[in-house]
Design a protein around this motif. Structure first.
Motif, PDB file in Angstrom:
ATOM      1  N   TRP A 130      -5.180  15.148   6.245  1.00 21.15           N
ATOM      2  CA  TRP A 130      -5.110  14.264   5.084  1.00 21.15           C
ATOM      3  C   TRP A 130      -3.838  13.408   5.137  1.00 21.15           C
ATOM      4  O   TRP A 130      -3.889  12.199   4.920  1.00 21.15           O
ATOM      5  N   GLU A 131      -2.734  14.029   5.454  1.00 21.38           N
ATOM      6  CA  GLU A 131      -1.459  13.306   5.505  1.00 21.38           C
ATOM      7  C   GLU A 131      -1.467  12.255   6.612  1.00 21.38           C
ATOM      8  O   GLU A 131      -0.959  11.144   6.428  1.00 21.38           O
ATOM      9  N   GLU A 132      -2.037  12.613   7.763  1.00 23.29           N
ATOM     10  CA  GLU A 132      -2.120  11.661   8.863  1.00 23.29           C
ATOM     11  C   GLU A 132      -3.036  10.484   8.511  1.00 23.29           C
ATOM     12  O   GLU A 132      -2.726   9.334   8.834  1.00 23.29           O
ATOM     13  N   LEU A 133      -4.145  10.764   7.828  1.00 23.70           N
ATOM     14  CA  LEU A 133      -5.037   9.694   7.413  1.00 23.70           C
ATOM     15  C   LEU A 133      -4.345   8.756   6.425  1.00 23.70           C
ATOM     16  O   LEU A 133      -4.521   7.540   6.489  1.00 23.70           O
ATOM     17  N   ALA A 134      -3.572   9.332   5.520  1.00 20.33           N
ATOM     18  CA  ALA A 134      -2.842   8.509   4.556  1.00 20.33           C
ATOM     19  C   ALA A 134      -1.864   7.590   5.279  1.00 20.33           C
ATOM     20  O   ALA A 134      -1.744   6.403   4.948  1.00 20.33           O
ATOM     21  N   GLN A 135      -1.186   8.109   6.286  1.00 20.58           N
ATOM     22  CA  GLN A 135      -0.256   7.295   7.074  1.00 20.58           C
ATOM     23  C   GLN A 135      -1.005   6.192   7.820  1.00 20.58           C
ATOM     24  O   GLN A 135      -0.563   5.043   7.861  1.00 20.58           O
ATOM     25  N   LYS A 136      -2.152   6.539   8.401  1.00 24.16           N
ATOM     26  CA  LYS A 136      -2.956   5.549   9.115  1.00 24.16           C
ATOM     27  C   LYS A 136      -3.475   4.473   8.156  1.00 24.16           C
ATOM     28  O   LYS A 136      -3.557   3.298   8.525  1.00 24.16           O
ATOM     29  N   ALA A 137      -3.813   4.860   6.940  1.00 28.29           N
ATOM     30  CA  ALA A 137      -4.271   3.883   5.949  1.00 28.29           C
ATOM     31  C   ALA A 137      -3.154   2.897   5.636  1.00 28.29           C
ATOM     32  O   ALA A 137      -3.401   1.678   5.542  1.00 28.29           O
ATOM     33  N   GLN A 138      -1.952   3.377   5.484  1.00 31.11           N
ATOM     34  CA  GLN A 138      -0.822   2.496   5.231  1.00 31.11           C
ATOM     35  C   GLN A 138      -0.595   1.539   6.403  1.00 31.11           C
ATOM     36  O   GLN A 138      -0.399   0.339   6.200  1.00 31.11           O
ATOM     37  N   GLU A 139      -0.665   2.061   7.621  1.00 30.93           N
ATOM     38  CA  GLU A 139      -0.516   1.230   8.819  1.00 30.93           C
ATOM     39  C   GLU A 139      -1.606   0.162   8.861  1.00 30.93           C
ATOM     40  O   GLU A 139      -1.332  -1.015   9.131  1.00 30.93           O
TER      41      GLU A 139
END
Length: 65
Positions: free
Chosen positions: A51-60
């Motif tokens: 979940w945290e990695e997806l959130a970071q990817k969404a921001q990117e």
């Protein structure tokens, strides 16, 4: 059989970041390209994202568009 768990997580992240339908589709393609180019996540052997990695990817992703 319902949608796969990872697809549901991508949908949930897209909703959290208020992505349009078109952005959600592009984000899914972005995630697949990240995995293809060796920037996958740490959730499992398929390189799915936490979940945290997806959130970071969404921001990117949103910064790039």
């Amino acid at each position: 059989m319902g949608r796969k768990f990872d697809h549901k997580q991508v949908d949930a992240i897209a909703n959290k970041y208020k992505m349009s339908f078109e952005q959600r589709k592009a984000f899914g393609k972005f995630i697949e390209q990240e995995k293809k180019h060796g920037y996958g996540g740490t959730l499992n052997y398929r390189k799915d994202f936490t979940w945290e990695e997806l959130a970071q990817k969404a921001q990117e992703f949103l910064e790039e568009i």
